[in-house]
Scaffold this motif. Structure first.
Motif, PDB file in Angstrom:
ATOM      1  N   ASP A 242       3.461 -30.758   8.297  1.00 20.78           N
ATOM      2  CA  ASP A 242       3.108 -30.042   7.249  1.00 20.78           C
ATOM      3  C   ASP A 242       3.174 -28.570   7.237  1.00 20.78           C
ATOM      4  O   ASP A 242       3.309 -27.941   8.461  1.00 20.78           O
TER       5      ASP A 242
ATOM      6  N   ILE B 183      13.964 -34.704  -3.493  1.00 17.96           N
ATOM      7  CA  ILE B 183      13.455 -36.331  -3.202  1.00 17.96           C
ATOM      8  C   ILE B 183      11.470 -36.150  -2.730  1.00 17.96           C
ATOM      9  O   ILE B 183      11.153 -36.535  -3.572  1.00 17.96           O
ATOM     10  N   HIS B 184      11.849 -35.649  -1.215  1.00 20.75           N
ATOM     11  CA  HIS B 184      10.306 -35.123  -0.702  1.00 20.75           C
ATOM     12  C   HIS B 184       8.985 -34.507  -1.674  1.00 20.75           C
ATOM     13  O   HIS B 184       7.971 -34.881  -1.803  1.00 20.75           O
TER      14      HIS B 184
ATOM     15  N   GLU C 172       8.373 -37.570  -4.449  1.00 19.15           N
ATOM     16  CA  GLU C 172       8.044 -38.135  -3.696  1.00 19.15           C
ATOM     17  C   GLU C 172       6.555 -37.876  -3.844  1.00 19.15           C
ATOM     18  O   GLU C 172       5.846 -38.751  -4.226  1.00 19.15           O
TER      19      GLU C 172
ATOM     20  N   ARG D 142       3.296 -40.171  -6.397  1.00 17.68           N
ATOM     21  CA  ARG D 142       2.331 -39.794  -5.322  1.00 17.68           C
ATOM     22  C   ARG D 142       0.410 -39.588  -6.196  1.00 17.68           C
ATOM     23  O   ARG D 142       0.125 -40.182  -6.012  1.00 17.68           O
ATOM     24  N   ASP D 143       1.066 -38.555  -6.195  1.00 18.50           N
ATOM     25  CA  ASP D 143      -0.116 -37.276  -6.722  1.00 18.50           C
ATOM     26  C   ASP D 143      -0.430 -37.919  -7.906  1.00 18.50           C
ATOM     27  O   ASP D 143      -1.851 -38.624  -8.640  1.00 18.50           O
TER      28      ASP D 143
ATOM     29  N   ALA E 245      -1.998 -41.320  -7.866  1.00 17.90           N
ATOM     30  CA  ALA E 245      -3.069 -41.507  -7.832  1.00 17.90           C
ATOM     31  C   ALA E 245      -4.348 -41.156  -9.114  1.00 17.90           C
ATOM     32  O   ALA E 245      -5.447 -41.367  -9.239  1.00 17.90           O
ATOM     33  N   ARG E 246      -3.783 -39.423  -9.959  1.00 18.71           N
ATOM     34  CA  ARG E 246      -4.339 -39.033 -11.238  1.00 18.71           C
ATOM     35  C   ARG E 246      -4.721 -40.173 -11.689  1.00 18.71           C
ATOM     36  O   ARG E 246      -5.651 -39.942 -12.672  1.00 18.71           O
ATOM     37  N   LEU E 247      -3.742 -41.052 -12.122  1.00 18.83           N
ATOM     38  CA  LEU E 247      -3.544 -42.137 -13.632  1.00 18.83           C
ATOM     39  C   LEU E 247      -4.284 -43.012 -12.879  1.00 18.83           C
ATOM     40  O   LEU E 247      -5.495 -43.136 -13.531  1.00 18.83           O
ATOM     41  N   GLY E 248      -4.319 -43.340 -11.941  1.00 16.66           N
ATOM     42  CA  GLY E 248      -4.713 -44.944 -11.811  1.00 16.66           C
ATOM     43  C   GLY E 248      -5.194 -45.948 -13.348  1.00 16.66           C
ATOM     44  O   GLY E 248      -4.393 -46.361 -13.699  1.00 16.66           O
ATOM     45  N   GLY E 249      -6.654 -46.141 -13.285  1.00 15.49           N
ATOM     46  CA  GLY E 249      -6.714 -47.293 -13.924  1.00 15.49           C
ATOM     47  C   GLY E 249      -6.173 -46.623 -16.092  1.00 15.49           C
ATOM     48  O   GLY E 249      -6.042 -47.749 -16.474  1.00 15.49           O
ATOM     49  N   LEU E 250      -6.453 -45.517 -16.126  1.00  8.60           N
ATOM     50  CA  LEU E 250      -5.538 -45.368 -16.891  1.00  8.60           C
ATOM     51  C   LEU E 250      -4.084 -45.469 -17.702  1.00  8.60           C
ATOM     52  O   LEU E 250      -3.461 -45.688 -18.267  1.00  8.60           O
TER      53      LEU E 250
END
Lengths: 324, 108
Positions: free
Chosen positions: B12, B89-90, B93, B97-98, B101-106
């Motif tokens: 990283d 692309i990375h 991606e 992913r981010d 994770a933030r949206l989730g149940g919304l």
């Protein structure tokens, strides 16, 4: 040894020209290369295509392959015709005369043949050869990534013996993954790949970390996101609620009038970072209605609806939108 | 006793690798890496430093780009292009992913 039809794999006729073989390989490689293909079987297909091309692109290896004969079905057990190994003998694989085909894979056999591309490479026989790098995807539970863990890896890797014969062998590795892995992160473990030869360095092991979905937490880097469902009255009146974290539950005071979508931050309650310190946990408020209302609940909601002057859609007719 | 860094390298941006180490990781020659720097496809932390170091997050894209070019028999010039696309692309991606994770149940 099992027969493989390299011409069929590349989709070309047995008398195809070198250019036709190369063109077909490039077309198929572009389609199935694991670094660009989304096909779940892409990697497997690409290995077959690359194996076929490695043999057919080299005139000597192709001649050796053609001399195996063509009357076999793919996957059929066969042995090379008598005298085959003497004809294609090189200083490496067949030198000792005691070579057995029974436990060989066709790809390993042809990888062992020094083809036309290796003419004049005899001096390389004394050069150090670095070991192969291995690259594997490792699935981890969120909790294991947070604490660090050890994983058992079962690989099938090419290995050359002292005489240069290459064959695939199973290899079991235990890899220690220090705490701090996040989803999509890569890790290099130095010297854990294939063994180097003639003083060459050992290869490395590359781990591609994939975190298993967690029922509660969603990782973003080293931060975690969690949905925090609140009943409408908890959001309106405020409440003290228990919030799960990787280190157990914590109590949090939700202020009155908390809107849906508000993020509550819990510093240092995310995933461990490799260099020390932890990410944060964000709980995102969701306002959830009871799936069914009892008669008293319905009565109270009706009373509230009659009493309240609140218009959540006032901005549709020119007012200011409500925060949240 | 050797430090953990001698064995384990997180690929990283926090970690750095030398030019020689990057060449070893990516399976590319130092000359090829210099060519990539010259055409702007690869950026050392400080281009004016005597000894170049790079963020270790470039290792994965570089290895993949080198592999694609080797397997598809592409010219070295194509490496820079493949590398920039893979890095894009990375990054995308990571963003997906981010956002997931933030949206989730919304999410609907």
């Amino acid at each position: 040894m099992k027969y493989k039809d390299y011409y069929a794999t590349l989709g070309v006729a047995r008398d195809a020209s070198a250019d036709a073989i190369r063109d077909s390989y490039r077309k198929l490689a572009r389609k199935y290369h694991p670094d660009v293909s989304r096909d779940p079987k892409g990697e497997e297909k690409f290995k077959e295509i690359a194996e076929a091309y490695q043999t057919l692109k080299d005139p000597e290896k192709r001649a050796a392959y053609d001399r195996l004969g063509s009357g076999y079905q793919p996957g059929q057990d066969f042995r090379p015709p008598p005298g085959w190994e003497q004809q294609f003998r090189r200083e490496g694989p067949f030198g000792d005369g005691g070579y057995s085909f029974d436990d060989l894979d066709l790809s390993d056999l042809f990888a062992s043949i020094q083809g036309a591309g290796h003419r004049g490479a005899r001096s390389r026989a004394s050069m150090p050869m670095p070991g192969a790098d291995f690259e594997v995807t490792v699935r981890l539970a969120l909790e294991d990534a947070h604490r660090g863990t050890q994983v058992d890896l079962n690989l099938s890797v090419p290995e050359a013996d002292g005489e240069g014969r290459v064959r695939h062998v199973p290899k079991n590795l235990k890899a220690r993954i220090p705490k701090g892995a996040s989803d999509g992160q890569r890790l290099r473990l130095r010297g854990q790949g294939g063994k180097g030869a003639r003083g060459g360095r050992d290869g490395d092991l590359y781990l591609n970390i994939v975190l298993d979905p967690h029922p509660l937490f969603r990782p973003s880097g080293h931060d975690l996101y969690l949905d925090l469902p609140l009943a409408p009255w908890e959001a309106a009146l405020g409440a003290t609620v228990e919030v799960p974290t990787l280190a157990g539950t914590v109590s949090v005071k939700v202020p009155p009038g908390t809107p849906a979508g508000r993020k509550l931050r819990f510093p240092g309650k995310g995933l461990a970072r490799p260099g020390g310190g932890d990410g944060d946990l964000y709980a995102i408020v969701q306002i959830v209605n009871p799936p069914e209302l009892g008669s008293r609940e319905r009565e109270l909601f009706r009373a509230l609806a009659e009493e309240s002057r609140f218009d959540p859609r006032g901005h549709f007719s020119g007012g200011k939108p409500h925060a949240g | 006793m050797p430090a953990e860094r001698d064995f384990v390298l997180w690929l990283d941006a926090r970690e750095q690798v030398s030019l020689v180490e990057l060449s070893e990781c990516a399976g590319l020659s130092v000359a090829q890496l210099r060519e990539l720097v010259e055409c702007g496809a690869l950026a050392p932390a400080d281009p004016h430093a005597d000894e170049w170091v790079f963020g270790a997050d470039c290792v994965v894209s570089l290895r993949a780009a080198a592999r694609v070019c080797r397997d598809l028999e592409l010219e070295t010039a194509a490496l820079a292009l493949v590398l920039s696309y893979l890095e894009r692309i990375h990054r995308l991606e990571e963003e997906v992913r981010d956002l997931s994770a933030r949206l989730g149940g919304l999410r609907p």
